[in-house]
Enzyme design. Structure first.
Site, PDB file in Angstrom:
ATOM      1  N   TYR A  64     103.889  -7.615  62.911  1.00  0.00           N
ATOM      2  CA  TYR A  64     103.476  -8.141  61.609  1.00  0.00           C
ATOM      3  C   TYR A  64     101.968  -8.354  61.623  1.00  0.00           C
ATOM      4  O   TYR A  64     101.411  -8.856  62.600  1.00  0.00           O
ATOM      5  CB  TYR A  64     104.166  -9.477  61.315  1.00  0.00           C
ATOM      6  CG  TYR A  64     105.312  -9.358  60.362  1.00  0.00           C
ATOM      7  CD1 TYR A  64     105.095  -9.042  59.021  1.00  0.00           C
ATOM      8  CD2 TYR A  64     106.618  -9.556  60.786  1.00  0.00           C
ATOM      9  CE1 TYR A  64     106.143  -8.929  58.130  1.00  0.00           C
ATOM     10  CE2 TYR A  64     107.681  -9.446  59.905  1.00  0.00           C
ATOM     11  CZ  TYR A  64     107.437  -9.136  58.580  1.00  0.00           C
ATOM     12  OH  TYR A  64     108.475  -9.020  57.708  1.00  0.00           O
ATOM     13  N   THR A 270      97.155   8.753  47.534  1.00  0.00           N
ATOM     14  CA  THR A 270      98.139   8.863  48.599  1.00  0.00           C
ATOM     15  C   THR A 270      97.495   9.585  49.775  1.00  0.00           C
ATOM     16  O   THR A 270      96.424  10.188  49.650  1.00  0.00           O
ATOM     17  CB  THR A 270      99.378   9.646  48.146  1.00  0.00           C
ATOM     18  OG1 THR A 270      98.949  10.904  47.606  1.00  0.00           O
ATOM     19  CG2 THR A 270     100.164   8.896  47.101  1.00  0.00           C
TER      20      THR A 270
END
Length: 476
Positions: A64, A270
Site C-alpha cells: 500500500y 492512458t
C-alpha cells in the site's frame, strides 16, 4: 525472438497458476492463442513487450502506498517511491512536461484526476481551502455541501460522442456529465472535421471553465495552438485527453501545433493503446496545476498500484528510444495505407481518410449496422469495434460505424502492403454480409454472411499473420 529460457519460465509460471486455479491458466494460454490467430484492429489495443509484462508480475503489488513520493500514509514505501519517481522522470522527459503523475489506474481515472485538479485549482472557496489543507475525512458535511453546489455549477465543453469524443468528455451517463453543466462541440456536417470557428463562437457564448480537446474516434489531428487561443479568449483551462494518440506524441509524429503538451494546462492519457505500455493512466501538468494533480490520491484514487507503475516506467523508457519513434511513424503510414486500400475498394471513411492511427468506416453503404459489421468481421477473424459516426441514425448501441486502428498490427511487423491486404479482407466481409430478416423487417443485430467467406478470409489472414508472429519463440 524470446529466448528459450524465458519461454520455459512463462510455461512454469502458468503451471504454478494452474496448480491453484487451472481455469485461469487455461484462459491465459487461450488468450495468447486467440490474439495470435486474429487480425487485431481495435484502435485502443496493442501488445506490450515482455519486459513490461514481467514488471507487472511482482511483489510490488503487495504494498500500500497512498499519498505521493516522500509523503505516504503507510510506512515502508521507499521502493515504491523509487518506482514512482523513475516512472515520472521518464514521462516528463518523454513528453517535455513540467510534471507527471503516474498513479491513475486507467484513462477514466486520469481524466477524473484532471477534472478535480482543475476544479481545486480554479475555484476559490473556504471549503476548498480546508480541503487543500487537510485530509478528506476532516471536512464537515456543510463543507461538502458547499463544494457540491460550487463544483456542479461549473461548465465543461468537449467533443460530442458521435463526433469522436469520449464518454468522459461530458457524456450524460458518465460521471463527467453529472459533475458539470456540459456543452458539446461537433464536426462540420460536410467534411467531418472540427470547425474551429464554430467551436470558438460556441465557447464565447457558453463560457466554460474547462475546454476538453482530444478524441477516441476522430481520424484527424487537432491544432492545439488554436484550442489554446480559444481557451484563453474565454478564460478556460485547456485540458487535453491524449489517451489515443499519446504514442504519436511520444514518437514525434505529432509535433509543433499538433503536440498538446506545450499548449495544454493539463493532459491526461492512458499508457496502453498507441503508447504500447501496461493498462493504466497518467496525467501531465504545468507547474501551476501540479500541486492539485498530486492530490489525486486520496481525492479520487485509491492506493497506487506499484507493480503497474513499474511497468509504466519500463514503457516510458522504451518510448524514449529511436526504435519507438520509428514504430510511431509506421503506425501513421500504415493507417494511411489502410485508408487508401479501403477507399479504392469503395468503402466510405468518415472525413475521407486519416492522418493519425485510426479510421472510422461508415458501413451504412453496405446496408449494415456497426454491430452487424463488427460481428461478421469477428466471425472472419478480424477484430474491430462498432462505433458511432457523426449524427448516427442508429445511436450508440447499434451504430453505423466501425472503428479500426493500426497500432497493434504495426507492433507485429505489418507494413503498408500488408495493410492493403487487410483492407481487401475487410471489404470482402462487408460486401458479403446482409442483415437477417425478422418478422418485423431487417434486423439491426443479426446478419447473414455468405457461405465460405469467413473461412476464406481467415485463411488469408493466417498467411499474413504467419509472416509477423506474436511473441515469437514463446511456447506455452
Amino acid at each position: 525472438m524470446i529466448p528459450e529460457a524465458a519461454s520455459s519460465v512463462y510455461a512454469q509460471i502458468l503451471d504454478i497458476v494452474a496448480s491453484v486455479e487451472p481455469r485461469i491458466a487455461e484462459a491465459t494460454r487461450k488468450e495468447l492463442a486467440d490474439q495470435r490467430a486474429s487480425l487485431k484492429l481495435i484502435a485502443s489495443e496493442n501488445y506490450a513487450s515482455l519486459p513490461i509484462l514481467l514488471a507487472m508480475g511482482t511483489w510490488l503489488s503487495d504494498k500500500y502506498a497512498e499519498g505521493t513520493v516522500g509523503h505516504r500514509f503507510y510506512a515502508g514505501c521507499a521502493n515504491i517511491d523509487t518506482v514512482e519517481s523513475v516512472a515520472a522522470e521518464h514521462a516528463e522527459a518523454l513528453f517535455g512536461a513540467d510534471h507527471a503523475y503516474v498513479q491513475p489506474h486507467s484513462g477514466i481515472d486520469a481524466n477524473l484526476v484532471a477534472y478535480w485538479a482543475i476544479l481545486a485549482h480554479r475555484i476559490e472557496s473556504p471549503a476548498l481551502k480546508r480541503l487543500e489543507a487537510a485530509t478528506v475525512n476532516d471536512l464537515a458535511e456543510d463543507d461538502w455541501e458547499t463544494l457540491r453546489r460550487e463544483f456542479n455549477a461549473q461548465k465543461v465543453m468537449g467533443m460530442s460522442l458521435d463526433a469522436g469524443g469520449h464518454l468522459t468528455h461530458g457524456f450524460r451517463h458518465n460521471i463527467s456529465g453529472k459533475m458539470f453543466e456540459q456543452h458539446s462541440y461537433g464536426t462540420n456536417p460536410v467534411t467531418g472535421l472540427i470547425d474551429y470557428d464554430a467551436l470558438r463562437a460556441a465557447a464565447r457564448e457558453f463560457k466554460p471553465l474547462i475546454i476538453v480537446a482530444g478524441y477516441s474516434a476522430y481520424p484527424r489531428r487537432i491544432n492545439f495552438r488554436i484550442m489554446r487561443e480559444i481557451a484563453d479568449e474565454v478564460g478556460a483551462t485547456l485540458f487535453v485527453d491524449m489517451a489515443h494518440f499519446a504514442g504519436l506524441v511520444a514518437g514525434k509524429v505529432f509535433t509543433g501545433e499538433e503536440n498538446p503538451v506545450p499548449y495544454a494546462d493539463v493532459v491526461a492519457s492512458t499508457t496502453h493503446k498507441s503508447l504500447r505500455g501496461p493498462r493504466g493512466g497518467f496525467v501531465l501538468a504545468t507547474k501551476e496545476y501540479a500541486p492539485a494533480v498530486d492530490k489525486g490520491c486520496p481525492m479520487v484514487l485509491g492506493g497506487p498500484l506499484g507493480h503497474v507503475m513499474a511497468a509504466k516506467a519500463v514503457a516510458f523508457a522504451e518510448a524514449r528510444t529511436v526504435a519507438f519513434q520509428e514504430y510511431a511513424v509506421k503506425v501513421a503510414e500504415n493507417a494511411k495505407a489502410l485508408a487508401e486500400g479501403l477507399l479504392k475498394r469503395g468503402v466510405r471513411l468518415v472525413t475521407g481518410g486519416t492522418d493519425n492511427h485510426l479510421l472510422l468506416l461508415d458501413v451504412s453503404g453496405f446496408a449494415l449496422t456497426g454491430r452487424q459489421a463488427e460481428s461478421a468481421l469477428l466471425e472472419s477473424g478480424v477484430v474491430t469495434n462498432r462505433n458511432s459516426i457523426p449524427r448516427d441514425p442508429n445511436g450508440a448501441w447499434y451504430t453505423s460505424g466501425i472503428r479500426i486502428g493500426t497500432p497493434a498490427l504495426t507492433t507485429r511487423g505489418f507494413d503498408e502492403a500488408d495493410f492493403d491486404q487487410v483492407a481487401d479482407l475487410i471489404t470482402e466481409v462487408l460486401k458479403n454480409t446482409t442483415p437477417a430478416s425478422t418478422p418485423k423487417g431487417p434486423s439491426k443485430a443479426k446478419y447473414v454472411l455468405a457461405d465460405g467467406v469467413a473461412d476464406r478470409v481467415k485463411a488469408r489472414a493466417q498467411e499474413l499473420l504467419a509472416d509477423s508472429p506474436l511473441y515469437p519463440g514463446l511456447q506455452l
